[in-house]
Each structure stands twice: as C-alpha cells, then as structure tokens.
Design a protein around this motif. Structure first.
Motif, PDB file in Angstrom:
ATOM      1  N   GLU A   1      -0.550 -10.807   5.549  1.00 26.33           N
ATOM      2  CA  GLU A   1      -1.170 -10.952   4.227  1.00 26.33           C
ATOM      3  C   GLU A   1      -1.749  -9.627   3.734  1.00 26.33           C
ATOM      4  O   GLU A   1      -1.676  -9.307   2.541  1.00 26.33           O
ATOM      5  CB  GLU A   1      -2.274 -12.010   4.271  1.00 26.33           C
ATOM      6  CG  GLU A   1      -1.789 -13.413   4.616  1.00 26.33           C
ATOM      7  CD  GLU A   1      -1.620 -13.624   6.099  1.00 26.33           C
ATOM      8  OE1 GLU A   1      -1.925 -12.677   6.872  1.00 26.33           O
ATOM      9  OE2 GLU A   1      -1.160 -14.708   6.501  1.00 26.33           O
ATOM     10  N   LEU A   2      -2.333  -8.845   4.655  1.00 23.36           N
ATOM     11  CA  LEU A   2      -2.904  -7.570   4.251  1.00 23.36           C
ATOM     12  C   LEU A   2      -1.825  -6.604   3.766  1.00 23.36           C
ATOM     13  O   LEU A   2      -1.988  -5.942   2.734  1.00 23.36           O
ATOM     14  CB  LEU A   2      -3.667  -6.952   5.428  1.00 23.36           C
ATOM     15  CG  LEU A   2      -4.939  -7.685   5.888  1.00 23.36           C
ATOM     16  CD1 LEU A   2      -5.543  -6.966   7.073  1.00 23.36           C
ATOM     17  CD2 LEU A   2      -5.932  -7.784   4.746  1.00 23.36           C
ATOM     18  N   LYS A   3      -0.738  -6.541   4.500  1.00 20.39           N
ATOM     19  CA  LYS A   3       0.345  -5.639   4.090  1.00 20.39           C
ATOM     20  C   LYS A   3       0.978  -6.106   2.784  1.00 20.39           C
ATOM     21  O   LYS A   3       1.336  -5.280   1.928  1.00 20.39           O
ATOM     22  CB  LYS A   3       1.382  -5.547   5.208  1.00 20.39           C
ATOM     23  CG  LYS A   3       0.854  -4.888   6.476  1.00 20.39           C
ATOM     24  CD  LYS A   3       1.939  -4.599   7.469  1.00 20.39           C
ATOM     25  CE  LYS A   3       2.468  -5.868   8.101  1.00 20.39           C
ATOM     26  NZ  LYS A   3       3.430  -5.565   9.180  1.00 20.39           N
ATOM     27  N   GLU A   4       1.103  -7.420   2.623  1.00 20.71           N
ATOM     28  CA  GLU A   4       1.691  -7.936   1.389  1.00 20.71           C
ATOM     29  C   GLU A   4       0.787  -7.643   0.191  1.00 20.71           C
ATOM     30  O   GLU A   4       1.265  -7.277  -0.893  1.00 20.71           O
ATOM     31  CB  GLU A   4       1.931  -9.436   1.525  1.00 20.71           C
ATOM     32  CG  GLU A   4       2.630 -10.066   0.336  1.00 20.71           C
ATOM     33  CD  GLU A   4       4.030  -9.520   0.135  1.00 20.71           C
ATOM     34  OE1 GLU A   4       4.501  -9.538  -1.022  1.00 20.71           O
ATOM     35  OE2 GLU A   4       4.649  -9.096   1.126  1.00 20.71           O
ATOM     36  N   SER A   5      -0.521  -7.793   0.376  1.00 17.53           N
ATOM     37  CA  SER A   5      -1.456  -7.494  -0.711  1.00 17.53           C
ATOM     38  C   SER A   5      -1.385  -6.021  -1.106  1.00 17.53           C
ATOM     39  O   SER A   5      -1.389  -5.670  -2.295  1.00 17.53           O
ATOM     40  CB  SER A   5      -2.882  -7.857  -0.293  1.00 17.53           C
ATOM     41  OG  SER A   5      -2.992  -9.236  -0.019  1.00 17.53           O
ATOM     42  N   ALA A   6      -1.312  -5.140  -0.098  1.00 16.71           N
ATOM     43  CA  ALA A   6      -1.213  -3.714  -0.393  1.00 16.71           C
ATOM     44  C   ALA A   6       0.106  -3.395  -1.092  1.00 16.71           C
ATOM     45  O   ALA A   6       0.155  -2.548  -1.994  1.00 16.71           O
ATOM     46  CB  ALA A   6      -1.338  -2.911   0.904  1.00 16.71           C
ATOM     47  N   ARG A   7       1.171  -4.079  -0.681  1.00 18.69           N
ATOM     48  CA  ARG A   7       2.466  -3.844  -1.325  1.00 18.69           C
ATOM     49  C   ARG A   7       2.442  -4.282  -2.789  1.00 18.69           C
ATOM     50  O   ARG A   7       3.002  -3.613  -3.661  1.00 18.69           O
ATOM     51  CB  ARG A   7       3.544  -4.592  -0.546  1.00 18.69           C
ATOM     52  CG  ARG A   7       4.975  -4.212  -0.930  1.00 18.69           C
ATOM     53  CD  ARG A   7       5.990  -4.910  -0.051  1.00 18.69           C
ATOM     54  NE  ARG A   7       5.844  -4.510   1.347  1.00 18.69           N
ATOM     55  CZ  ARG A   7       5.408  -5.312   2.313  1.00 18.69           C
ATOM     56  NH1 ARG A   7       5.042  -6.555   2.033  1.00 18.69           N
ATOM     57  NH2 ARG A   7       5.317  -4.879   3.549  1.00 18.69           N
ATOM     58  N   ILE A   8       1.765  -5.400  -3.070  1.00 14.84           N
ATOM     59  CA  ILE A   8       1.652  -5.865  -4.453  1.00 14.84           C
ATOM     60  C   ILE A   8       0.846  -4.882  -5.301  1.00 14.84           C
ATOM     61  O   ILE A   8       1.131  -4.660  -6.478  1.00 14.84           O
ATOM     62  CB  ILE A   8       1.015  -7.269  -4.487  1.00 14.84           C
ATOM     63  CG1 ILE A   8       1.961  -8.293  -3.856  1.00 14.84           C
ATOM     64  CG2 ILE A   8       0.663  -7.687  -5.904  1.00 14.84           C
ATOM     65  CD1 ILE A   8       1.364  -9.664  -3.697  1.00 14.84           C
ATOM     66  N   ASP A   9      -0.159  -4.252  -4.663  1.00 17.79           N
ATOM     67  CA  ASP A   9      -0.983  -3.275  -5.383  1.00 17.79           C
ATOM     68  C   ASP A   9      -0.278  -1.939  -5.573  1.00 17.79           C
ATOM     69  O   ASP A   9      -0.858  -1.015  -6.154  1.00 17.79           O
ATOM     70  CB  ASP A   9      -2.291  -3.046  -4.634  1.00 17.79           C
ATOM     71  CG  ASP A   9      -3.206  -4.266  -4.711  1.00 17.79           C
ATOM     72  OD1 ASP A   9      -3.016  -5.072  -5.641  1.00 17.79           O
ATOM     73  OD2 ASP A   9      -4.086  -4.401  -3.842  1.00 17.79           O
ATOM     74  N   GLY A  10       0.935  -1.825  -5.057  1.00 14.74           N
ATOM     75  CA  GLY A  10       1.716  -0.612  -5.278  1.00 14.74           C
ATOM     76  C   GLY A  10       1.671   0.398  -4.165  1.00 14.74           C
ATOM     77  O   GLY A  10       2.151   1.529  -4.343  1.00 14.74           O
ATOM     78  N   ALA A  11       1.119   0.035  -3.005  1.00 15.19           N
ATOM     79  CA  ALA A  11       1.054   0.976  -1.891  1.00 15.19           C
ATOM     80  C   ALA A  11       2.443   1.185  -1.294  1.00 15.19           C
ATOM     81  O   ALA A  11       3.215   0.238  -1.140  1.00 15.19           O
ATOM     82  CB  ALA A  11       0.087   0.468  -0.823  1.00 15.19           C
ATOM     83  N   SER A  12       2.746   2.404  -0.932  1.00 17.13           N
ATOM     84  CA  SER A  12       4.022   2.726  -0.312  1.00 17.13           C
ATOM     85  C   SER A  12       3.997   2.306   1.163  1.00 17.13           C
ATOM     86  O   SER A  12       2.921   2.118   1.748  1.00 17.13           O
ATOM     87  CB  SER A  12       4.297   4.222  -0.416  1.00 17.13           C
ATOM     88  OG  SER A  12       3.328   4.952   0.324  1.00 17.13           O
ATOM     89  N   PRO A  13       5.165   2.157   1.798  1.00 17.23           N
ATOM     90  CA  PRO A  13       5.181   1.814   3.232  1.00 17.23           C
ATOM     91  C   PRO A  13       4.406   2.808   4.086  1.00 17.23           C
ATOM     92  O   PRO A  13       3.723   2.413   5.041  1.00 17.23           O
ATOM     93  CB  PRO A  13       6.671   1.821   3.569  1.00 17.23           C
ATOM     94  CG  PRO A  13       7.346   1.499   2.281  1.00 17.23           C
ATOM     95  CD  PRO A  13       6.514   2.151   1.217  1.00 17.23           C
ATOM     96  N   ARG A  14       4.488   4.105   3.744  1.00 17.97           N
ATOM     97  CA  ARG A  14       3.736   5.101   4.508  1.00 17.97           C
ATOM     98  C   ARG A  14       2.232   4.902   4.345  1.00 17.97           C
ATOM     99  O   ARG A  14       1.484   4.998   5.324  1.00 17.97           O
ATOM    100  CB  ARG A  14       4.136   6.502   4.049  1.00 17.97           C
ATOM    101  CG  ARG A  14       3.442   7.615   4.806  1.00 17.97           C
ATOM    102  CD  ARG A  14       3.928   8.971   4.340  1.00 17.97           C
ATOM    103  NE  ARG A  14       5.357   9.134   4.565  1.00 17.97           N
ATOM    104  CZ  ARG A  14       6.035  10.220   4.229  1.00 17.97           C
ATOM    105  NH1 ARG A  14       5.404  11.252   3.652  1.00 17.97           N
ATOM    106  NH2 ARG A  14       7.332  10.301   4.460  1.00 17.97           N
ATOM    107  N   ARG A  15       1.788   4.597   3.141  1.00 18.43           N
ATOM    108  CA  ARG A  15       0.357   4.369   2.910  1.00 18.43           C
ATOM    109  C   ARG A  15      -0.109   3.091   3.606  1.00 18.43           C
ATOM    110  O   ARG A  15      -1.220   3.042   4.155  1.00 18.43           O
ATOM    111  CB  ARG A  15       0.094   4.271   1.403  1.00 18.43           C
ATOM    112  CG  ARG A  15      -1.377   4.035   1.052  1.00 18.43           C
ATOM    113  CD  ARG A  15      -2.249   5.181   1.536  1.00 18.43           C
ATOM    114  NE  ARG A  15      -3.651   4.941   1.284  1.00 18.43           N
ATOM    115  CZ  ARG A  15      -4.271   5.257   0.135  1.00 18.43           C
ATOM    116  NH1 ARG A  15      -3.577   5.826  -0.859  1.00 18.43           N
ATOM    117  NH2 ARG A  15      -5.550   5.038  -0.027  1.00 18.43           N
TER     118      ARG A  15
END
Length: 316
Positions: A208-222
């Motif tokens: 869930e944390l990674k998915e939330s960050a991905r929705i916010d536009g974070a790159s895989p490296r970030r």
C-alpha cells in the motif's frame, strides 16, 4: 457473617483473597521456571562452548606454550607486547581488512540486486531462487576444491577466456589477482543467504505504501530510496554484521587454495594464527593473536551497532 463482611470489604478496598494471590504467585513462579528451562540450553551452551574456552585462550596467551618440548611458562603480557611489534600481524590485519571490505561491498550489493530481481512475480522464479541459494548447502571444502580447478592456469575459466581470444592470468599465483579471486569465490558461496534475508525483508514492505507513492508520482528509484530502504534497514544491519564477522574469520579457501601466498598477498590474520599454532608450535603467541582478533571483531560489531540509530529508524 463477620468473615463474609471482611471478604467483601477486602474486595471493595482493592485487596485480593489470600488464596487467589498465592495462586497468582505460584503461576508467576511456574512461568519463570518454564522460561528458564527454555533458555537454559542456550545459556549453558554459550558458557560451556564460548566463554569457558575463551577464558582458556586468554590464560594460554599469558604463557609460552610449546607442546612438542613440554614448555608451559608464565610470561604475563609479553605475548601481547610481541603483537605490537610484529610486522606480520600488522600486514595480516591489513590484508584481512582489504578482504573483508571488498567482500562486503560485492556480497551485499549482489545480494540486494538478486533479491530485487527475485522479488518479481515471474515464471520460474522459484527455480532461480533455488539456484542462487544452492551454494549455501554445499560443503565449503568441496566448493573451494571445485573452484581451485576452475581458476587454475589451465582451468575452465582460462579455457573459456581463450575461446574469446583473452589470455587469462594465473589467478591464484599472481599477487594482483589472488586476493580478488578468493573474494569472488566467497561471494558466490555466501550471497545466497544474504539474498534470502533481503528477499524476506522486501516481501514484508507493505504494498500500500509503494502504491500510494506511485500514485503521487514518485519514480521507482525514489520509492526504493524513501520507502523500501528505510523499512528494510534492520535487515541491512543484520546482513552487514554477519558478512563482516564471516569475512574477518575466513580460513578454508586460504588453506586449500593459496596457503597465504603468493608471498603474503593472501595472508589473513586467521591463517597467520593457524600457522603460528600448528606449524611453528607457538600456541601461546597464537592464543594472543586469537584474543586480538576477537577484540577487533567485537569492536567492529559494536561500532556498527552503535551507529544503527542514524539509519535504522523503526527500532522499538
């Protein structure tokens, strides 16, 4: 009637009936005894197999002990004074630190890369996990013997390089390559365990944390830098300490493949200890080397542990 009133008054005032209190105490004592019964084998093992032998090592280090001639004389701290002036000990520690540093960098980096790769849901991924972990269950002696043939001047690796038009070096007889070759062999031997530890840690990171960050536009490296790494930091600390301790105590590949050579290019401190004790029969001085090695490893482990609060953020 008076007893009933006293019992009710005791309950109102917060007291417990004597029988119930004594029963709670018996249950607490029983729990304590059960706990001691479970931990006692480990405690006894540490004392009998760890602390007592180490105490004997310290005792032997204060003697001039040569079993072949029956010599066992008290010398106090003379053996430790010899350590401070022994160039061979200093050189061996430098080689050991070089070996440990290179092995830790390669092992941990490769283990993390493999764990990230094997954490994907791909077909046949279980087979790849088994393949990378399988060297861990192979005997260390058998593993080194096979590699001894592969890295020989006319071995399999140079044979493969010759097909590509490359003239490979004599890996174990060239001082520039011997230590690096041993590091690579040890990396392939032990990377599977660290890979499994990293893989277990990665699978414990909430999706869930990674998915939330991905929705916010974070790159895989970030995402990896800001979410995954902090959450697996305790595992990184564990892997770093285990790998460091194992690297400082390497012996089998040195004994079978190089015997400390060529020259002293692979003379690590553990092999110097072995030669001092079993070839020179100077067991007192070898014991002093062992005590020094223990102190150095303990100091490095304590240093790593003391810095954990700077980068391990989820300790309770």
């Amino acid at each position: 009637m008076v007893a009933d009133v006293a019992q009710v008054a005791g309950r109102v005032s917060g007291g417990a009936p004597p029988r119930r209190a004594s029963g709670a105490r018996r249950a607490a004592r029983l729990d304590a005894l059960v706990g001691l019964a479970f931990v006692s084998p480990v405690v006894i093992g540490v004392i009998v197999l760890g602390l007592v032998p180490f105490g004997f090592v310290i005792w032997y280090a204060m003697h001039e002990w040569t079993p072949l001639i029956g010599q066992f004389d008290w010398v106090g701290l003379d053996n430790f004074s010899r350590l401070a002036a022994d160039d061979a000990v200093r050189s061996s520690f430098v080689t050991t630190f070089q070996f440990a540093a290179l092995l830790m960098v390669l092992n941990i980096s490769l283990a993390m890369a493999l764990a990230l790769l094997l954490n994907q849901r791909l077909r046949g991924i279980t087979t790849f996990r088994t393949f990378f972990f399988s060297p861990m269950v192979v005997s260390a002696v058998a593993w080194v013997v096979v590699w001894n043939y592969l890295v020989a001047s006319n071995g399999g690796i140079n044979g493969f390089l010759s097909v590509l038009g490359i003239d490979g070096p004599n890996w174990l007889r060239d001082p520039s390559w011997a230590l690096v070759t041993l590091v690579v062999i040890q990396v392939f031997k032990g990377v599977g365990m660290n890979m499994i530890l990293f893989l277990a840690a990665l699978q414990g990171v909430p999706a869930e944390l990674k998915e939330s960050a991905r929705i916010d536009g974070a790159s895989p490296r970030r995402i990896f830098r800001s979410i995954t790494l902090p959450l697996i930091a305790p595992t990184i600390l564990l892997v770093t300490m285990i790998t460091m301790i194992g690297a400082m105590d390497v012996f089998v590949p040195i004994q079978i493949m190089t015997q400390g050579g060529p020259g002293d290019s692979t003379m690590v401190i553990s092999y110097l200890l072995y030669r001092t004790a079993f070839e020179q029969q100077d067991f007192g001085y070898a014991s002093a080397i062992g005590v020094l090695l223990f102190v150095v490893v303990l100091g490095l482990a304590a240093l790593q542990w003391s810095t954990r609060n700077r980068w391990v953020h989820d300790e309770v």
